[in-house]
Design an enzyme around this catalytic site. Structure first.
Site, mmCIF file in Angstrom:
data_model
loop_
_atom_site.group_PDB
_atom_site.id
_atom_site.type_symbol
_atom_site.label_atom_id
_atom_site.label_comp_id
_atom_site.label_asym_id
_atom_site.label_seq_id
_atom_site.Cartn_x
_atom_site.Cartn_y
_atom_site.Cartn_z
ATOM 1 N N ASP A 130 -24.896 97.735 14.201
ATOM 2 C CA ASP A 130 -25.809 98.575 14.407
ATOM 3 C C ASP A 130 -25.925 97.846 16.025
ATOM 4 O OD1 ASP A 130 -27.547 100.894 14.786
ATOM 5 O OD2 ASP A 130 -29.040 99.817 14.476
ATOM 6 N N ASP A 149 -30.522 98.830 17.643
ATOM 7 C CA ASP A 149 -31.231 97.881 17.946
ATOM 8 C C ASP A 149 -31.998 97.077 16.712
ATOM 9 O OD1 ASP A 149 -32.064 99.346 20.595
ATOM 10 O OD2 ASP A 149 -31.598 101.311 18.845
#
Length: 185
Positions: free
Chosen positions: A11, A13
């Protein structure tokens, strides 16, 4: 280093890039434009996750819940400000670049899959990690709306909507963090 995996999907963020301060600044700027309450950066830890649309929904005052026109306006304002300021404070977490280099050197294929808008995600990856580390970078695009989550996944992660690396790598469901529900009210 012998790699246990042939591929790793990250991922963006809060995983490889610390973007919280810039997201908070964009949220607070948008709130200030409307005279709404603002939030401490640390409070945004409980507002982020599940993409920009949910973030905007979470910082808007409750009296605007269900007001599609106000939501769309607020989302556009947030996107515009964030687009101009997404790199003011954003940086990789300490040790991330070295870890990625070790994985890459071990022959592991790396990718980024994020619910951040693709037009924001791709330039951030390019700036902070270069064009060669990741075989694929894919952010959210309007042509592919988010999919509904299974009840089993939601029950495991306590609604935090975060998947462990094991989910992506092993292709099977593992509940590694049964107490995740305490992360978000």
């Amino acid at each position: 280093m012998a790699a246990d995996y042939s591929h790793v999907i990250f991922d963006l963020d809060g995983t490889i890039l610390n973007t919280l301060e810039d997201l908070a600044a964009a949220g607070n700027h948008t709130c200030e434009m409307h005279g709404w309450p603002t939030f401490a950066v640390d409070e945004y830890r409980y507002k982020v996750g599940n993409g920009m649309l949910k973030l905007v929904e979470r910082f808007m005052p409750a009296e605007y819940a269900g007001d599609g026109r106000m939501f769309e306006q607020t989302l556009a304002e947030f996107r515009a400000y964030y687009g101009e300021h997404k790199e003011d404070h954003t940086a990789p977490y300490a040790g991330t670049t070295e870890m990625l280099d070790r994985l890459h050197a071990a022959g592991v294929q790396l990718a980024v899959l994020t619910n951040k808008d693709h037009v924001s995600a791709a330039p951030l990856i390019e700036k902070y990690f270069g064009s060669e580390r990741f075989a694929l970078v894919q952010g959210r695009v309007d042509a592919f709306p988010p999919q509904a989550r299974s009840a089993r996944h939601t029950a495991c992660d306590g609604g935090a909507r975060r998947r462990s690396v094991d989910h992506a790598l092993r292709g099977r469901f593992q509940c590694r963090y049964p107490d995740r529900s305490q992360r978000r009210p």
